[in-house]
Design a protein around this motif. Structure first.
Motif, PDB file in Angstrom:
ATOM      1  N   LEU A  35       0.801  -1.224   0.000  1.00 21.76           N
ATOM      2  CA  LEU A  35       0.000   0.000   0.000  1.00 21.76           C
ATOM      3  C   LEU A  35       0.832   1.271   0.000  1.00 21.76           C
ATOM      4  CD1 LEU A  35      -2.636  -1.122   2.620  1.00 21.76           C
ATOM      5  CD2 LEU A  35      -2.964  -0.892   0.162  1.00 21.76           C
ATOM      6  N   HIS A  36       2.123   1.160   0.350  1.00 20.72           N
ATOM      7  CA  HIS A  36       2.946   2.353   0.501  1.00 20.72           C
ATOM      8  C   HIS A  36       2.949   3.180  -0.784  1.00 20.72           C
ATOM      9  CE1 HIS A  36       6.002   4.427   2.939  1.00 20.72           C
ATOM     10  NE2 HIS A  36       6.361   4.891   1.770  1.00 20.72           N
ATOM     11  N   ASP A  37       2.763   4.508  -0.599  1.00 17.44           N
ATOM     12  CA  ASP A  37       2.795   5.426  -1.738  1.00 17.44           C
ATOM     13  C   ASP A  37       1.731   5.154  -2.797  1.00 17.44           C
ATOM     14  OD1 ASP A  37       4.341   7.598  -1.460  1.00 17.44           O
ATOM     15  OD2 ASP A  37       6.175   6.729  -2.259  1.00 17.44           O
ATOM     16  N   THR A  38       0.649   4.499  -2.413  1.00 15.36           N
ATOM     17  CA  THR A  38      -0.475   4.376  -3.338  1.00 15.36           C
ATOM     18  C   THR A  38      -1.588   5.330  -2.896  1.00 15.36           C
ATOM     19  OG1 THR A  38      -1.680   2.730  -2.070  1.00 15.36           O
ATOM     20  CG2 THR A  38      -0.002   1.916  -3.592  1.00 15.36           C
ATOM     21  N   TYR A  39      -2.674   5.365  -3.655  1.00 17.04           N
ATOM     22  CA  TYR A  39      -3.827   6.197  -3.318  1.00 17.04           C
ATOM     23  C   TYR A  39      -4.455   5.798  -1.990  1.00 17.04           C
ATOM     24  CZ  TYR A  39      -4.726   9.466  -7.080  1.00 17.04           C
ATOM     25  OH  TYR A  39      -4.668  10.544  -7.917  1.00 17.04           O
ATOM     26  N   TRP A  40      -4.150   4.576  -1.538  1.00 21.68           N
ATOM     27  CA  TRP A  40      -4.662   4.137  -0.241  1.00 21.68           C
ATOM     28  C   TRP A  40      -4.276   5.138   0.845  1.00 21.68           C
ATOM     29  CZ3 TRP A  40      -7.429  -0.020   1.778  1.00 21.68           C
ATOM     30  CH2 TRP A  40      -7.338  -0.202   3.159  1.00 21.68           C
ATOM     31  N   ILE A  41      -3.028   5.619   0.793  1.00 21.70           N
ATOM     32  CA  ILE A  41      -2.511   6.484   1.865  1.00 21.70           C
ATOM     33  C   ILE A  41      -3.286   7.806   1.919  1.00 21.70           C
ATOM     34  CG2 ILE A  41      -0.448   7.621   2.803  1.00 21.70           C
ATOM     35  CD1 ILE A  41      -0.254   4.602   2.917  1.00 21.70           C
ATOM     36  N   PRO A  42      -3.377   8.572   0.825  1.00 20.59           N
ATOM     37  CA  PRO A  42      -4.222   9.773   0.902  1.00 20.59           C
ATOM     38  C   PRO A  42      -5.683   9.439   1.218  1.00 20.59           C
ATOM     39  CG  PRO A  42      -3.307   9.518  -1.314  1.00 20.59           C
ATOM     40  CD  PRO A  42      -2.634   8.515  -0.445  1.00 20.59           C
TER      41      PRO A  42
ATOM     42  N   MET B 173     -10.719   6.410  -3.521  1.00 26.63           N
ATOM     43  CA  MET B 173      -9.259   6.517  -3.393  1.00 26.63           C
ATOM     44  C   MET B 173      -8.688   5.293  -2.691  1.00 26.63           C
ATOM     45  SD  MET B 173      -8.509  10.471  -2.481  1.00 26.63           S
ATOM     46  CE  MET B 173      -6.935  10.947  -3.117  1.00 26.63           C
ATOM     47  N   LEU B 174      -9.380   4.818  -1.648  1.00 28.56           N
ATOM     48  CA  LEU B 174      -8.912   3.609  -0.957  1.00 28.56           C
ATOM     49  C   LEU B 174      -8.858   2.444  -1.942  1.00 28.56           C
ATOM     50  CD1 LEU B 174     -10.849   3.742   2.442  1.00 28.56           C
ATOM     51  CD2 LEU B 174      -8.405   4.059   2.107  1.00 28.56           C
TER      52      LEU B 174
ATOM     53  N   GLU C 228      -5.786  -1.302  -5.504  1.00 28.92           N
ATOM     54  CA  GLU C 228      -5.485  -1.912  -6.799  1.00 28.92           C
ATOM     55  C   GLU C 228      -4.151  -1.453  -7.377  1.00 28.92           C
ATOM     56  OE1 GLU C 228      -8.856  -1.490  -9.339  1.00 28.92           O
ATOM     57  OE2 GLU C 228     -10.106  -2.679  -7.994  1.00 28.92           O
ATOM     58  N   GLY C 229      -3.456  -0.569  -6.661  1.00 24.56           N
ATOM     59  CA  GLY C 229      -2.086  -0.265  -7.058  1.00 24.56           C
ATOM     60  C   GLY C 229      -1.857   1.072  -7.721  1.00 24.56           C
ATOM     61  N   MET C 230      -2.839   1.953  -7.707  1.00 26.49           N
ATOM     62  CA  MET C 230      -2.633   3.287  -8.301  1.00 26.49           C
ATOM     63  C   MET C 230      -1.683   4.098  -7.421  1.00 26.49           C
ATOM     64  SD  MET C 230      -3.537   5.791 -10.486  1.00 26.49           S
ATOM     65  CE  MET C 230      -2.793   7.415 -10.409  1.00 26.49           C
ATOM     66  N   PRO C 231      -0.489   4.501  -7.949  1.00 27.76           N
ATOM     67  CA  PRO C 231       0.444   5.265  -7.114  1.00 27.76           C
ATOM     68  C   PRO C 231      -0.058   6.677  -6.875  1.00 27.76           C
ATOM     69  CG  PRO C 231       1.449   4.588  -9.203  1.00 27.76           C
ATOM     70  CD  PRO C 231      -0.010   4.332  -9.319  1.00 27.76           C
ATOM     71  N   ARG C 232       0.245   7.221  -5.683  1.00 34.47           N
ATOM     72  CA  ARG C 232      -0.172   8.591  -5.385  1.00 34.47           C
ATOM     73  C   ARG C 232       0.763   9.570  -6.089  1.00 34.47           C
ATOM     74  NH1 ARG C 232       1.844   9.889   0.804  1.00 34.47           N
ATOM     75  NH2 ARG C 232       0.911  11.905   0.377  1.00 34.47           N
ATOM     76  N   ARG C 233       0.325  10.809  -6.200  1.00 36.67           N
ATOM     77  CA  ARG C 233       1.119  11.917  -6.737  1.00 36.67           C
ATOM     78  C   ARG C 233       1.459  11.758  -8.216  1.00 36.67           C
ATOM     79  NH1 ARG C 233       5.221  13.212  -1.637  1.00 36.67           N
ATOM     80  NH2 ARG C 233       3.665  14.314  -0.415  1.00 36.67           N
ATOM     81  N   TYR C 234       0.788  10.816  -8.939  1.00 42.73           N
ATOM     82  CA  TYR C 234       1.003  10.705 -10.385  1.00 42.73           C
ATOM     83  C   TYR C 234      -0.038  11.564 -11.087  1.00 42.73           C
ATOM     84  CZ  TYR C 234       4.366   6.838 -10.253  1.00 42.73           C
ATOM     85  OH  TYR C 234       5.477   6.075 -10.059  1.00 42.73           O
ATOM     86  N   TYR C 235       0.394  12.201 -12.171  1.00 42.98           N
ATOM     87  CA  TYR C 235      -0.553  13.081 -12.866  1.00 42.98           C
ATOM     88  C   TYR C 235      -1.344  12.317 -13.915  1.00 42.98           C
ATOM     89  CZ  TYR C 235       2.451  13.102 -16.976  1.00 42.98           C
ATOM     90  OH  TYR C 235       3.157  12.731 -18.064  1.00 42.98           O
ATOM     91  N   ASP C 236      -1.041  11.036 -14.106  1.00 43.12           N
ATOM     92  CA  ASP C 236      -1.691  10.252 -15.160  1.00 43.12           C
ATOM     93  C   ASP C 236      -1.904   8.841 -14.621  1.00 43.12           C
ATOM     94  OD1 ASP C 236      -2.796   9.543 -17.526  1.00 43.12           O
ATOM     95  OD2 ASP C 236      -1.039  10.037 -18.751  1.00 43.12           O
ATOM     96  N   TYR C 237      -2.693   8.004 -15.351  1.00 46.19           N
ATOM     97  CA  TYR C 237      -2.913   6.645 -14.849  1.00 46.19           C
ATOM     98  C   TYR C 237      -3.195   5.692 -16.004  1.00 46.19           C
ATOM     99  CZ  TYR C 237      -7.613   8.654 -15.186  1.00 46.19           C
ATOM    100  OH  TYR C 237      -8.725   9.293 -15.619  1.00 46.19           O
ATOM    101  N   LEU C 238      -3.109   4.407 -15.678  1.00 46.42           N
ATOM    102  CA  LEU C 238      -3.388   3.366 -16.662  1.00 46.42           C
ATOM    103  C   LEU C 238      -4.902   3.257 -16.869  1.00 46.42           C
ATOM    104  CD1 LEU C 238      -0.886   0.682 -15.350  1.00 46.42           C
ATOM    105  CD2 LEU C 238      -0.659   2.063 -17.419  1.00 46.42           C
TER     106      LEU C 238
END
Lengths: 206, 544
Positions: free
Chosen positions: B386-393, B447-448, B453-463
């Protein structure tokens, strides 16, 4: 604030509270320097040999002289407070001026010490220093930051004392009301005690 | 705003709005020594920064609607950095202690003002100075900071943007925070009215008291850390620069030694609000008064020793990982004690549904989700994932916004009639509450899930696979903002057009409800003698 409100504040003046506030402030100052002491211990633990070599380059004589100066100034401010409590205004002012003079002497001495080091090319980011080992870079980096921050506190202390001097001269501080001076003295002892830890860490432990 | 008080009403004593002291106009506010006026000064500016933080967050979510079309990556980096700096340092940390702590702590303990009124004003001036410096840093130098609010070394030492100025602004804000802490601790120790013993203190006072200790003890650590960043940028001291032997992980330790306890600076005061409000609307003595008071102190103490759980993947030792994980689990115990006590207070109470209580219930629900997700990421194995993913925010917005934010809104709705002497539209407040609660959960629960599912935080784009959840989150953010607008519009309308409030509209037993609304300058004509605890509603009724 009208007169009535002023009167309320006057009435509500709380010396124990003022002292408590000062002690809390001192506590936060200790933690400010505490952060630096953590860094010092961490880096010393990682680079014992480099710290050993670097600390031998500092002038133990100058450091010791400054320790004596600062300890004496703590004595003079303590006696200054005792004097005002006994109603000896003149004596209190003389002792306070002596404290300020000793504080300035400390700074002059420190400035001289820094100047010599800088002349030898040892200052943060200097080519001479960067050519040395990483532990020595850290040692001198910490030396400049920690003694610099301490020197800043000495300077602030001298400024606070000059305000106190004016207040005593005006009679605002007197035999009955001396807590601000006592608090300034407490601050000065804090500055003193921090130096008592800086001195062995930089000059004596090799 | 001076005209909002009960101008026309016939009262024996004039309110603090009418008593402008020795200055006129704006000076009677920015040079005031009155704790209530200073509280309102904070109120105005904290709210202004809250709105700018919301706008920044709105644009971040908008970017996620159609990545790449709205802003450049660098702009997005600046947005999340500024959103963090503004929300954390200018809004969430100061909000409750400076607005409501200033305004109500002295009244609740039966005092006429704080212990050091001049230092109180100085704190406000430092707050404004720090805020102005942060704002200037956005528009000058190499552009707004892009490091994230954490200013991690070595990136913060290398980036060309205006980090030193922003960091200096935050340093000044820290000084303001320390002085406020010193002031409120001294006030609680020295200015309690006769008979106001420690076990008769309202729980809000207990909470602010614990918080103030944390402010005094840990803020200096970030102070020195920020000074070192400035030293590093201007003189190249090398303390955090790996090229010169410095250790960036040590920077992370120094940063989190402050910034983790800072999350308790945020949440503890809100918990104090909840502990004060719930019993009033349950018409019942709080369940476990001492347990709540002491658990606040315990959270403050243990919470200061858990900072390493932000660094499980940083490369610190395994032993440190295990120790910090254990301590993190321990701090959940006093938090849970509070939650159970609030629920137990409601049990078999004569519950009156009013807006302040609804916000408290939302707090309990959202804070529980935030707390339990915190335990998941506080365990070592899930943290890897979970580290540094959207889970944290997602998690910390449940705590900070769902917890502290809703606690703040509860405080608004609870104390509004006392502060302004007018009442807002209660039905509308409940509607706003419902809209916000729905929007909040759609937004942050997405966001959780994204993080899971693995979306990293602080990215301006996504898969592409994250698209539907991102759309849901953005959609939720609009509902949430609609609710916020509704709530603030309602409060704002109440400020000018609301009906006059009674002195004690909720039937509270604490001291602020026993004096006029809005309070007179010195709060009490005569310092009251205290004969009972903060929840003795019977005594209140007997006194008529």
């Amino acid at each position: 604030m009208d007169e009535a409100k002023e009167a309320v504040f006057e009435e509500a003046r709380d010396y124990t509270g003022a002292k408590l506030g000062m002690w809390l402030f001192i506590l936060s100052e200790l933690l400010l320097f505490g952060g630096m002491f953590i860094l010092y211990s961490g880096y010393r633990y990682k680079n014992p040999a480099d710290f050993h070599h670097a600390s031998r380059e500092l002038e133990v004589v100058l450091g010791t002289l400054n320790t004596i100066i600062l300890l004496t100034s703590s004595l003079s401010v303590a006696t200054s407070i005792a004097a005002i409590q006994k109603g000896q205004r003149k004596l209190s002012m003389v002792l306070l001026m002596a404290t300020m003079a000793l504080g300035l002497l400390f700074l002059a001495n420190k400035g001289f010490e820094w100047g010599t080091k800088i002349e030898h090319g040892i200052y943060p980011n200097s080519p001479t220093l960067l050519a040395r080992s990483k532990g020595e870079i850290l040692f001198f980096g910490l030396y400049y930051v920690m003694t610099g921050l301490h020197g800043l506190h000495v300077l602030v202390g001298v400024c606070v004392f000059s305000v106190m001097l004016i207040l005593i001269a005006k009679g605002t501080l007197n035999q009955m009301r001396f807590v601000p001076l006592e608090n300034a003295g407490l601050y000065w002892h804090l500055v003193d005690i921090i130096w008592i830890f800086l001195y062995p860490l930089f000059y004596l432990i090799t | 705003m001076t005209s909002t008080g009960a101008m026309e009403s016939i009262r024996p004593r004039i309110s603090f709005y009418e008593d402008h002291g020795k200055y006129r106009g704006i000076l009677s506010w920015i040079l005031t020594l009155d704790h209530k006026r200073i509280g309102l000064l904070y109120f105005i500016f904290v709210m202004a920064f809250f709105f700018s933080g919301v706008v920044l967050g709105f644009f971040m979510r908008l970017q996620m609607l159609a990545p790449g079309t709205i802003m450049k990556p660098q702009t997005y980096n600046s947005l999340f950095t500024l959103h963090g700096i503004i929300m954390i340092f200018l809004v969430v940390i100061p909000a409750i202690p400076t607005i409501f702590g200033n305004f109500f702590l002295p009244i609740q303990i039966g005092a006429r003002d704080v212990a050091f009124p001049r230092i109180n004003l100085l704190s406000w001036w430092l707050y404004i100075t720090g805020a102005i410096i942060v704002v200037i840093s956005v528009f000058t130098g190499g552009g707004p900071p892009d490091t994230g609010w954490t200013f991690y070394a070595p990136y913060s030492l290398r980036t060309t943007v205006n980090v030193p100025l922003a960091v200096f602004g935050v340093f000044i804000l820290g000084m303001s925070s320390i002085l406020t802490g010193i002031n409120l601790v001294t006030t609680t120790h020295r200015l309690r009215a006769p008979g106001m013993t420690w076990n008769r203190l309202p729980l809000f006072v207990w909470a602010i008291y614990s918080t103030s200790w944390v402010q005094i003890l840990v803020t200096p650590v970030i102070g020195i850390t920020l000074i070192l960043i400035i030293m590093e940028r201007f003189f190249g001291v090398g303390v955090f620069d790996p090229a010169k032997g410095g250790d960036p992980i040590l920077y992370q330790h120094m940063f989190w030694i402050y910034s983790h306890p800072a999350t308790y600076i945020m949440i503890l005061p809100a918990m104090g609000v909840i502990s004060d409000v719930v019993p009033v609307f349950a018409r019942k003595r709080i369940f476990g008064y001492m347990a709540i008071a002491i658990s606040g102190v315990a959270i403050a103490a243990v919470g200061s020793l858990v900072w390493g759980h932000h660094m499980f993947v940083s490369g610190q030792s395994d032993f440190a990982d295990i120790l910090f994980s254990l301590l993190t689990f321990l701090v959940a115990i006093p938090s849970a004690i509070k939650v159970f006590n609030w629920v137990a207070t409601l049990y078999k109470g004569s519950i009156v549904i009013e807006p302040p209580l609804l916000f408290c219930l939302a707090f309990i629900f959202l804070f529980s989700i935030g707390g339990l997700t915190g335990l998941i990421q506080g365990a070592l194995a899930p943290n890897m994932h979970l580290h540094d993913t959207y889970w944290i925010p997602g998690h910390f917005h449940y705590i900070i916004f769902g917890g502290m934010g809703f606690g703040l809104f509860a405080a608004f709705h609870y104390w509004f009639p006392k502060m302004f002497g007018r009442m807002y539209n209660r039905k509308m407040a409940m509607r706003a509450w419902a809209v916000m609660l729905v929007g909040f959960n759609i937004f942050y629960f997405s966001m959780l899930l994204l993080g899971w599912e693995g979306m990293p935080r602080r990215y301006y784009d996504y898969l592409p696979q994250f698209r539907s959840l991102h759309l849901t989150a953005t959609f939720g953010s609009w509902i949430l903002i609609a609710g916020l607008i509704l709530m603030f519009a309602n409060l704002f309308r109440g400020l000018f057009k609301g009906e006059k409030a009674e002195d004690n509209p909720w039937g509270g037993a604490t001291l602020e409800w026993q004096i006029p609304s809005p309070p007179p300058t010195e709060n009490f004509e005569k310092i009251p003698g205290i004969r009972h605890g903060p929840h003795d509603f019977k005594e209140l009724e007997n006194n008529g």
